[in-house]
Design a protein around this motif. Structure first.
Motif, PDB file in Angstrom:
ATOM      1  N   LEU A  25      34.275  34.428  43.340  1.00  0.00           N
ATOM      2  CA  LEU A  25      33.406  35.603  43.233  1.00  0.00           C
ATOM      3  C   LEU A  25      33.821  36.668  44.241  1.00  0.00           C
ATOM      4  CD1 LEU A  25      30.961  37.091  42.084  1.00  0.00           C
ATOM      5  CD2 LEU A  25      29.531  35.899  43.758  1.00  0.00           C
ATOM      6  N   CYS A  28      36.803  38.457  42.982  1.00  0.00           N
ATOM      7  CA  CYS A  28      36.477  39.298  41.824  1.00  0.00           C
ATOM      8  C   CYS A  28      35.732  40.559  42.251  1.00  0.00           C
ATOM      9  CB  CYS A  28      35.640  38.502  40.824  1.00  0.00           C
ATOM     10  SG  CYS A  28      36.549  37.186  39.972  1.00  0.00           S
ATOM     11  N   LEU A  29      34.790  40.404  43.168  1.00  0.00           N
ATOM     12  CA  LEU A  29      34.062  41.582  43.651  1.00  0.00           C
ATOM     13  C   LEU A  29      35.018  42.561  44.333  1.00  0.00           C
ATOM     14  CD1 LEU A  29      30.795  40.012  45.153  1.00  0.00           C
ATOM     15  CD2 LEU A  29      31.114  41.081  42.905  1.00  0.00           C
ATOM     16  N   ASP A 177      28.844  48.885  49.093  1.00  0.00           N
ATOM     17  CA  ASP A 177      29.498  47.993  48.133  1.00  0.00           C
ATOM     18  C   ASP A 177      28.490  47.401  47.154  1.00  0.00           C
ATOM     19  OD1 ASP A 177      31.921  48.500  49.281  1.00  0.00           O
ATOM     20  OD2 ASP A 177      32.058  46.608  50.374  1.00  0.00           O
ATOM     21  N   LEU A 181      28.554  48.009  43.031  1.00  0.00           N
ATOM     22  CA  LEU A 181      28.670  46.837  42.159  1.00  0.00           C
ATOM     23  C   LEU A 181      27.480  46.707  41.219  1.00  0.00           C
ATOM     24  CD1 LEU A 181      30.002  44.312  44.823  1.00  0.00           C
ATOM     25  CD2 LEU A 181      31.278  45.129  42.816  1.00  0.00           C
ATOM     26  N   TRP A 185      27.529  46.976  37.182  1.00  0.00           N
ATOM     27  CA  TRP A 185      27.014  45.840  36.407  1.00  0.00           C
ATOM     28  C   TRP A 185      25.932  46.310  35.428  1.00  0.00           C
ATOM     29  CZ3 TRP A 185      21.842  44.357  36.672  1.00  0.00           C
ATOM     30  CH2 TRP A 185      21.511  43.217  35.937  1.00  0.00           C
ATOM     31  N   PRO A 271      29.529  38.378  48.683  1.00  0.00           N
ATOM     32  CA  PRO A 271      29.186  37.518  47.533  1.00  0.00           C
ATOM     33  C   PRO A 271      27.844  36.823  47.705  1.00  0.00           C
ATOM     34  CG  PRO A 271      31.472  37.209  48.136  1.00  0.00           C
ATOM     35  CD  PRO A 271      30.855  38.038  49.216  1.00  0.00           C
ATOM     36  N   PHE A 274      25.198  39.294  46.996  1.00  0.00           N
ATOM     37  CA  PHE A 274      25.218  39.600  45.568  1.00  0.00           C
ATOM     38  C   PHE A 274      24.456  38.534  44.788  1.00  0.00           C
ATOM     39  CE2 PHE A 274      27.299  40.074  41.372  1.00  0.00           C
ATOM     40  CZ  PHE A 274      27.197  41.438  41.209  1.00  0.00           C
ATOM     41  N   LEU A 373      30.518  40.812  35.100  1.00  0.00           N
ATOM     42  CA  LEU A 373      30.191  41.817  36.116  1.00  0.00           C
ATOM     43  C   LEU A 373      30.343  43.247  35.623  1.00  0.00           C
ATOM     44  CD1 LEU A 373      31.957  40.340  39.286  1.00  0.00           C
ATOM     45  CD2 LEU A 373      29.527  40.221  38.702  1.00  0.00           C
TER      46      LEU A 373
END
Length: 485
Positions: A25, A28-29, A177, A181, A185, A271, A274, A373
């Motif tokens: 994760l 990926c973020l 951030d 994100l 999303w 993460p 998140f 995401l």
């Protein structure tokens, strides 16, 4: 594979390096952020759009004679925008030294004149006048990079709110951030569209702020500890004095919070934050609500303390029965989520539930995480085309992969009436005392710029529909634009 374990490093807004996830994760973020954060060309294009609009405004005799200026605000000024984020611009009409109190019909008249001038020049397309909105708007797309612009008249409140968000980014770098994100999303999940009864970006920002206030230890303080007043009511009298009072109060209180919390910093990785965001939202949206029960999240601290959920019936200030209630902490008792319809609430709830379930799943690979995401606009740059599943939304615009750019929040120079072609430091703010910009970049929370506005913490209330629908596109609430912006 559990997505919240392992670590690398992450630097927060105080310049302190803390542990951060290096898991699937986390990677990926990081990949998503590399795609969605603005590039040099995106910054330059926005300044070109602003300067082009300035030329249009100066070509209109009534606006030129009134001394009108063009001042961006919103996510662009807060530095909370993606490469394809909207551009909010206020055409400021001076009222001597006082805060403008222009009547609505005069704002409508100016917007009509701007629309006529833009059509004549052929610089933009898809012009739409929304004159009956609470804040009358002109919306259009530019021919340059297809930037969507929202134009309003004398929107000082929006400018101040944007600066408040900018100052919040100085508390902790994870805030920016998280905002980028979550907004990306929400667009991929098709729940970031107030025109069709889902969440506006301001509401999403307030939910993120609420999350950062309710972490252990807290990353953000109650917003009443930053500014206890009501910005909407406090913007009266001398504009310069009102702006400076808000600026000085907020920056001083933010400095106090940073000093007091320096020995007890939240060490959660991006993460981890998140995942816990979706865990918290999912719990309230899908697990703990009884049919017909409305709950309010008081993240502004305006009644009790930050992060406290409370029955709406305990608060008599809410006279309208909203499906979702997110209090605007700086313009109480305004509901930032007023556009959300009962028909769309199940769609919003299911999006949070589905994402939380996938984030804690042990059966994940990089492709499935990316597809969960973001939409195709981003995933097409991160995953080979032969790996793209058929269920991905293909309606978004593709963007080429380009090198990263520095943070882009520079402001209008009133001395020479231009924006620089390149981006200096993010927080180089306008000094209204001597009508100049500093040659070097002051600290994050320094002097005021008359350029901006967006939104913070919240109060959230949700009602479970009596009979949730399964076809979310069928019964959408009519858009009332003035209340969604």
């Amino acid at each position: 594979m559990n997505l919240s374990s392992s670590s690398s490093y992450y630097s927060n807004g105080n310049g302190i390096t803390i542990t951060s996830s290096n898991t699937l994760l986390g990677r990926c973020l990081g990949d998503v952020l590399n795609v969605i954060k603005p590039l040099d060309g995106d910054v330059t294009a926005r300044y070109t759009v602003i300067n082009d609009l300035r030329a249009v405004v100066q070509s209109i005799p009534s606006l030129r004679d009134a001394g009108a200026t063009v001042e961006p605000f919103g996510s662009f000024v807060s530095n909370l925008y993606t490469r394809w984020g909207d551009l909010d611009i206020s055409i400021e009409i001076p009222c001597g030294d006082l805060v403008s109190t222009m009547v609505k019909n005069k704002k409508q008249k100016f917007l009509k004149e701007i629309t006529k001038a833009l059509r004549k020049r052929g610089m933009v397309r898809n012009l739409q006048l929304i004159l009956q909105a609470r804040v009358p708007l002109l919306i259009y797309e530019t021919n340059l990079q297809n930037i969507s612009c929202d134009i309003s008249i004398s929107n000082l409140l929006g400018q101040i709110k944007s600066k408040l968000f900018l100052w919040l980014t100085g508390i902790d770098g994870r805030f920016r951030d998280m905002i980028l994100l979550i907004k990306e999303w929400a667009k991929a999940q098709q729940i970031n569209d107030p025109k069709n009864g889902t969440l506006n970006s301001y509401s999403l920002c307030l939910l993120v702020i609420f999350h950062l206030q309710t972490c252990e230890p807290a990353i953000f303080p109650p917003l009443k500890d930053i500014y206890a007043g009501n910005v909407g009511r406090d913007l009266t009298g001398s504009r310069l004095t009102a702006e400076r009072n808000i600026h000085d109060t907020c920056t001083a209180n933010i400095d106090i919070f940073k000093r007091n919390s320096s020995g007890n910093l939240n060490q959660s990785s991006l993460p981890e934050l998140f995942i816990s965001f979706f865990q918290k939202a999912n719990k309230e949206l899908t697990e703990n609500l009884v049919s017909g029960l409305i709950v309010t999240v008081l993240s502004s601290g305006s009644f009790l303390k930050a992060g406290q959920w409370e029955y709406k019936r305990n608060n008599d200030k809410w006279t309208k029965d909203y499906p979702l209630l997110i209090e605007d902490p700086f313009e109480q008792p305004d509901n930032a989520a007023r556009a959300v319809s009962m028909n769309q609430l199940p769609r919003i709830s299911e999006a949070f539930e589905r994402t939380h379930r996938s984030l804690v799943s042990s059966n994940q690979d990089r492709n499935s995480v990316i597809y969960g995401l973001v939409g195709r606009r981003v995933s097409s740059q991160l995953i080979p085309s032969h790996s793209t599943p058929r269920f991905i939304n293909r309606g978004a615009t593709d963007f080429p992969s380009l090198p990263r750019a520095p943070s882009p929040n520079e402001f209008y120079n009133r001395t020479n009436g231009t924006y620089p072609a390149t981006s200096p430091s993010q927080n180089q703010l306008y000094n209204r005392t001597n009508e100049t910009y500093p040659a070097t970049s002051p600290s994050q929370n320094q002097l005021y710029n008359r350029t901006n506005g967006t939104y913070p913490a919240s109060s959230v209330s949700i009602r479970r529909p009596m009979a949730p629908t399964t076809h979310f596109q069928s019964q959408q609430q009519r858009w009332e634009p003035k209340t969604t912006r």
